[in-house]
Design a protein around this motif. Structure first.
Motif, PDB file in Angstrom:
ATOM      1  N   SER A   1       0.804  -1.232   0.000  1.00  0.00           N
ATOM      2  CA  SER A   1       0.000   0.000   0.000  1.00  0.00           C
ATOM      3  C   SER A   1       0.832   1.275   0.000  1.00  0.00           C
ATOM      4  O   SER A   1       0.482   2.250  -0.664  1.00  0.00           O
ATOM      5  N   GLU A   2       1.943   1.306   0.728  1.00  0.00           N
ATOM      6  CA  GLU A   2       2.772   2.509   0.802  1.00  0.00           C
ATOM      7  C   GLU A   2       4.240   2.126   0.670  1.00  0.00           C
ATOM      8  O   GLU A   2       4.840   1.606   1.623  1.00  0.00           O
ATOM      9  N   PRO A   3       4.842   2.378  -0.492  1.00  0.00           N
ATOM     10  CA  PRO A   3       4.213   2.936  -1.698  1.00  0.00           C
ATOM     11  C   PRO A   3       3.342   1.891  -2.385  1.00  0.00           C
ATOM     12  O   PRO A   3       3.516   0.686  -2.168  1.00  0.00           O
ATOM     13  N   LEU A   4       2.425   2.360  -3.221  1.00  0.00           N
ATOM     14  CA  LEU A   4       1.515   1.456  -3.914  1.00  0.00           C
ATOM     15  C   LEU A   4       2.282   0.670  -4.968  1.00  0.00           C
ATOM     16  O   LEU A   4       2.870   1.237  -5.880  1.00  0.00           O
ATOM     17  N   LEU A   5       2.279  -0.653  -4.835  1.00  0.00           N
ATOM     18  CA  LEU A   5       2.966  -1.529  -5.778  1.00  0.00           C
ATOM     19  C   LEU A   5       1.974  -2.530  -6.339  1.00  0.00           C
ATOM     20  O   LEU A   5       1.056  -2.969  -5.653  1.00  0.00           O
ATOM     21  N   THR A   6       2.188  -2.910  -7.594  1.00  0.00           N
ATOM     22  CA  THR A   6       1.335  -3.899  -8.234  1.00  0.00           C
ATOM     23  C   THR A   6       2.167  -4.757  -9.171  1.00  0.00           C
ATOM     24  O   THR A   6       3.325  -4.455  -9.454  1.00  0.00           O
TER      25      THR A   6
ATOM     26  N   ALA B   1       6.931  -7.994 -10.432  1.00  0.00           N
ATOM     27  CA  ALA B   1       6.221  -7.258  -9.398  1.00  0.00           C
ATOM     28  C   ALA B   1       6.838  -5.895  -9.146  1.00  0.00           C
ATOM     29  O   ALA B   1       8.008  -5.653  -9.436  1.00  0.00           O
ATOM     30  N   GLY B   2       6.039  -5.003  -8.591  1.00  0.00           N
ATOM     31  CA  GLY B   2       6.538  -3.702  -8.186  1.00  0.00           C
ATOM     32  C   GLY B   2       6.839  -2.781  -9.335  1.00  0.00           C
ATOM     33  O   GLY B   2       7.611  -1.835  -9.218  1.00  0.00           O
ATOM     34  N   ARG B   3       6.230  -3.029 -10.511  1.00  0.00           N
ATOM     35  CA  ARG B   3       6.495  -2.208 -11.684  1.00  0.00           C
ATOM     36  C   ARG B   3       5.395  -1.188 -11.870  1.00  0.00           C
ATOM     37  O   ARG B   3       4.279  -1.427 -11.525  1.00  0.00           O
TER      38      ARG B   3
END
Length: 201
Positions: A188-193, A199-201
């Motif tokens: 959520s903080e920082p927002l990762l998807t 991941a995290g891109r």
């Protein structure tokens, strides 16, 4: 020596991780300590895992007996919760890790503190297996390479055959189906998807 690898997890693993594995496209890079030329380590392996996904792979291979310590976030399968802890994924304690005299440390590449930790462990002559995947096929490769490192090739062969067959059946069932757009939040903080390249891109 650095090579990309990855693995699809066993059917007994929790659904949350199986979805995560497919969406985040996990994988590993095997990093050998200085002067080592083989992916094999000595038979008296002492494993410390700083990666929940790789911990699950060790259990899938039936090699949990050589797992001497894990990260605070390694919580599946339930049996792993009884293992000693060495700190978080991002901030493990080097002193705690070394106190277990590991010959092989499993970790994820993601995160700012993990590369320096891997470098320090390598300087101490410890083999480090680093998570750095980019494809589902890489997941299969990771599992195979980890099995090779742990001398569990025979068990891995049967599991990989089953997983590949299952994946093929799913692909055939979905062939021609309309694609859907998915947002899978990881943090959520920082927002990762999950995104292109992992991941995290």
């Amino acid at each position: 020596m650095e090579r990309k690898t990855a693995s699809l997890l066993h059917s007994t693993l929790r659904p949350r991780f199986r979805v995560k594995a497919a969406l985040l496209l996990l994988g590993v890079t095997l990093i050998l300590g200085a002067g080592q030329k083989s992916a094999k380590v000595e038979s008296q392996i002492r494993l410390v895992s700083l990666s929940p996904s790789l911990t699950e792979m060790v259990y899938a291979l039936g090699d949990e007996g050589r797992l001497v310590a894990v990260s605070d976030f390694c919580d599946y399968p339930p049996q792993v919760q009884g293992k000693p802890k060495v700190g978080g994924v991002e901030n493990p304690s080097l002193e705690a890790i070394l106190s277990f005299r590991p010959t092989l440390v499993l970790m994820s590449k993601e995160g700012g503190n993990r590369r320096p930790m891997a470098k320090r462990l390598r300087k101490l002559g410890i083999v480090v297996f680093v998570d750095d995947a980019a494809s589902v096929e890489g997941i299969f490769e990771t599992f195979s390479r980890l099995a090779n490192t742990l001398d569990k090739e025979e068990r891995a062969e049967g599991l990989l055959k089953m997983w590949r067959g299952r994946l093929f059946r799913v692909q055939e069932k979905l062939r021609g189906a309309p694609r859907v757009r998915v947002f899978y939040p990881i943090w959520s903080e920082p927002l990762l998807t999950a995104g292109a390249g992992g991941a995290g891109r």
